[in-house]
Design a protein around this motif. Structure first.
Motif, short mmCIF file in Angstrom:
data_model
loop_
_atom_site.label_atom_id
_atom_site.label_comp_id
_atom_site.label_asym_id
_atom_site.label_seq_id
_atom_site.Cartn_x
_atom_site.Cartn_y
_atom_site.Cartn_z
N GLN A 3 0.86 -1.20 0.00
CA GLN A 3 0.00 0.00 0.00
C GLN A 3 0.89 1.24 0.00
O GLN A 3 1.86 1.32 0.74
CB GLN A 3 -0.89 0.02 1.24
CG GLN A 3 -2.05 -0.93 1.13
CD GLN A 3 -3.05 -0.72 2.25
OE1 GLN A 3 -3.19 0.36 2.81
NE2 GLN A 3 -3.77 -1.78 2.57
N TRP A 36 -5.25 2.86 2.19
CA TRP A 36 -6.51 3.23 2.84
C TRP A 36 -6.41 4.56 3.56
O TRP A 36 -7.38 5.30 3.63
CB TRP A 36 -6.95 2.15 3.82
CG TRP A 36 -7.37 0.87 3.19
CD1 TRP A 36 -6.77 -0.35 3.36
CD2 TRP A 36 -8.47 0.65 2.31
NE1 TRP A 36 -7.43 -1.31 2.63
CE2 TRP A 36 -8.48 -0.73 1.98
CE3 TRP A 36 -9.46 1.47 1.77
CZ2 TRP A 36 -9.43 -1.29 1.14
CZ3 TRP A 36 -10.40 0.90 0.93
CH2 TRP A 36 -10.39 -0.45 0.63
N ASP A 37 -5.25 4.89 4.11
CA ASP A 37 -5.13 6.09 4.95
C ASP A 37 -4.45 7.25 4.24
O ASP A 37 -3.95 8.16 4.87
CB ASP A 37 -4.41 5.75 6.25
CG ASP A 37 -3.01 5.20 6.03
OD1 ASP A 37 -2.65 4.87 4.87
OD2 ASP A 37 -2.27 5.08 7.01
N GLU A 38 -4.40 7.22 2.91
CA GLU A 38 -3.80 8.30 2.14
C GLU A 38 -4.79 8.82 1.09
O GLU A 38 -5.75 8.13 0.75
CB GLU A 38 -2.53 7.82 1.43
CG GLU A 38 -1.42 7.42 2.37
CD GLU A 38 -0.19 6.89 1.64
OE1 GLU A 38 -0.11 7.04 0.41
OE2 GLU A 38 0.66 6.31 2.31
N GLN A 39 -4.53 10.01 0.59
CA GLN A 39 -5.37 10.56 -0.48
C GLN A 39 -5.15 9.75 -1.75
O GLN A 39 -4.07 9.22 -1.97
CB GLN A 39 -5.00 12.01 -0.75
CG GLN A 39 -5.35 12.95 0.36
CD GLN A 39 -4.96 14.38 0.03
OE1 GLN A 39 -4.20 14.65 -0.89
NE2 GLN A 39 -5.48 15.31 0.80
#
Length: 127
Positions: A3, A36-39
Protein backbone atom coordinates in the motif's frame (compact mmCIF):
# COMPACT_ATOMS: atom_id res chain seq x y z
CA UNK A 1 3.55 -3.69 -4.36
CA UNK A 2 2.70 -2.56 -0.81
CA UNK A 3 0.00 0.00 0.00
CA UNK A 4 1.30 3.43 -0.97
CA UNK A 5 4.04 1.81 -3.08
CA UNK A 6 4.76 2.02 -6.79
CA UNK A 7 6.85 0.53 -9.57
CA UNK A 8 9.95 1.22 -7.51
CA UNK A 9 8.88 -1.63 -5.20
CA UNK A 10 8.94 -4.17 -8.05
CA UNK A 11 12.15 -6.22 -8.36
CA UNK A 12 14.19 -4.90 -11.30
CA UNK A 13 14.11 -8.19 -13.21
CA UNK A 14 10.26 -8.14 -13.17
CA UNK A 15 9.90 -4.60 -14.54
CA UNK A 16 8.68 -4.05 -18.11
CA UNK A 17 11.56 -3.20 -20.46
CA UNK A 18 10.58 0.48 -20.69
CA UNK A 19 10.55 0.88 -16.92
CA UNK A 20 14.02 -0.62 -16.58
CA UNK A 21 15.32 2.47 -18.36
CA UNK A 22 13.37 4.94 -16.18
CA UNK A 23 15.02 6.99 -13.47
CA UNK A 24 13.76 6.13 -9.99
CA UNK A 25 12.54 9.73 -9.52
CA UNK A 26 10.34 9.52 -12.66
CA UNK A 27 6.84 8.12 -12.97
CA UNK A 28 6.35 8.19 -9.20
CA UNK A 29 2.71 6.98 -9.32
CA UNK A 30 3.04 4.39 -12.11
CA UNK A 31 1.93 0.94 -10.96
CA UNK A 32 0.98 2.59 -7.69
CA UNK A 33 -1.08 0.84 -5.05
CA UNK A 34 -3.53 3.01 -3.18
CA UNK A 35 -3.43 3.12 0.62
CA UNK A 36 -6.51 3.23 2.84
CA UNK A 37 -5.13 6.09 4.95
CA UNK A 38 -3.80 8.30 2.14
CA UNK A 39 -5.37 10.56 -0.48
CA UNK A 40 -6.00 9.06 -3.86
CA UNK A 41 -4.31 10.41 -6.93
CA UNK A 42 -6.38 12.46 -9.36
CA UNK A 43 -9.08 10.43 -11.08
CA UNK A 44 -8.40 10.50 -14.80
CA UNK A 45 -10.52 9.29 -17.71
CA UNK A 46 -9.02 5.85 -17.27
CA UNK A 47 -7.81 4.26 -14.07
CA UNK A 48 -4.93 2.58 -15.83
CA UNK A 49 -2.13 1.41 -13.54
CA UNK A 50 0.38 2.66 -16.15
CA UNK A 51 -0.81 6.24 -15.53
CA UNK A 52 -1.21 6.47 -11.79
CA UNK A 53 -1.81 4.86 -8.43
CA UNK A 54 -4.98 2.99 -9.31
CA UNK A 55 -4.23 -0.47 -7.92
CA UNK A 56 -6.75 -1.43 -5.22
CA UNK A 57 -5.21 -1.21 -1.72
CA UNK A 58 -5.68 -4.92 -1.02
CA UNK A 59 -6.82 -6.71 -4.17
CA UNK A 60 -4.74 -7.44 -7.26
CA UNK A 61 -6.70 -5.22 -9.66
CA UNK A 62 -7.25 -1.65 -10.73
CA UNK A 63 -10.07 0.23 -9.03
CA UNK A 64 -13.51 -0.15 -10.59
CA UNK A 65 -15.64 2.56 -12.15
CA UNK A 66 -17.80 2.56 -9.00
CA UNK A 67 -14.76 2.98 -6.74
CA UNK A 68 -13.46 5.83 -8.90
CA UNK A 69 -16.93 7.42 -8.76
CA UNK A 70 -16.97 7.17 -4.96
CA UNK A 71 -13.63 8.98 -4.84
CA UNK A 72 -15.24 11.71 -6.96
CA UNK A 73 -18.14 11.91 -4.44
CA UNK A 74 -20.80 10.34 -6.67
CA UNK A 75 -23.52 8.56 -4.67
CA UNK A 76 -23.78 4.82 -5.22
CA UNK A 77 -27.20 5.18 -6.83
CA UNK A 78 -25.76 7.27 -9.69
CA UNK A 79 -25.56 5.24 -12.91
CA UNK A 80 -22.94 5.55 -15.63
CA UNK A 81 -23.89 4.25 -19.07
CA UNK A 82 -21.98 2.83 -22.01
CA UNK A 83 -18.89 0.67 -22.14
CA UNK A 84 -16.49 0.47 -19.19
CA UNK A 85 -14.19 2.83 -21.10
CA UNK A 86 -17.07 5.29 -21.57
CA UNK A 87 -17.91 5.05 -17.88
CA UNK A 88 -14.33 5.78 -16.77
CA UNK A 89 -14.33 8.79 -19.12
CA UNK A 90 -17.60 10.06 -17.62
CA UNK A 91 -16.21 9.79 -14.08
CA UNK A 92 -12.83 11.28 -14.95
CA UNK A 93 -14.27 14.23 -16.87
CA UNK A 94 -16.95 15.03 -14.29
CA UNK A 95 -16.94 17.85 -11.81
CA UNK A 96 -17.21 15.98 -8.49
CA UNK A 97 -20.78 16.47 -7.23
CA UNK A 98 -19.73 17.80 -3.81
CA UNK A 99 -17.40 20.32 -5.48
CA UNK A 100 -20.21 21.35 -7.85
CA UNK A 101 -22.51 21.84 -4.88
CA UNK A 102 -19.98 24.09 -3.12
CA UNK A 103 -19.46 26.15 -6.27
CA UNK A 104 -23.23 26.53 -6.78
CA UNK A 105 -23.69 27.61 -3.15
CA UNK A 106 -20.91 30.20 -3.52
CA UNK A 107 -22.47 31.57 -6.72
CA UNK A 108 -25.91 31.78 -5.08
CA UNK A 109 -24.42 33.55 -2.06
CA UNK A 110 -22.53 36.01 -4.27
CA UNK A 111 -25.71 36.79 -6.22
CA UNK A 112 -27.60 37.28 -2.97
CA UNK A 113 -24.90 39.61 -1.65
CA UNK A 114 -24.94 41.58 -4.92
CA UNK A 115 -28.73 41.89 -4.77
CA UNK A 116 -28.60 43.12 -1.15
CA UNK A 117 -26.00 45.72 -2.08
CA UNK A 118 -28.10 46.86 -5.06
CA UNK A 119 -31.22 47.07 -2.88
CA UNK A 120 -29.34 49.20 -0.31
CA UNK A 121 -28.08 51.54 -3.06
CA UNK A 122 -31.61 51.95 -4.42
CA UNK A 123 -32.99 52.69 -0.96
CA UNK A 124 -30.28 55.30 -0.37
CA UNK A 125 -30.89 56.92 -3.73
CA UNK A 126 -34.65 57.04 -3.12
CA UNK A 127 -34.20 58.61 0.01
Amino acid sequence: IPQGGSWRDIPFDLLPAGMKKARRCDHTKRYGRMAWDEQSCTILTKCDVHWGAYIHPEQERAISVREAARLQSFPDWFRFLGSKTDQYVQVGNAVPPLLGKCIAEAVIQAQSDDQKALDEELLEAAG
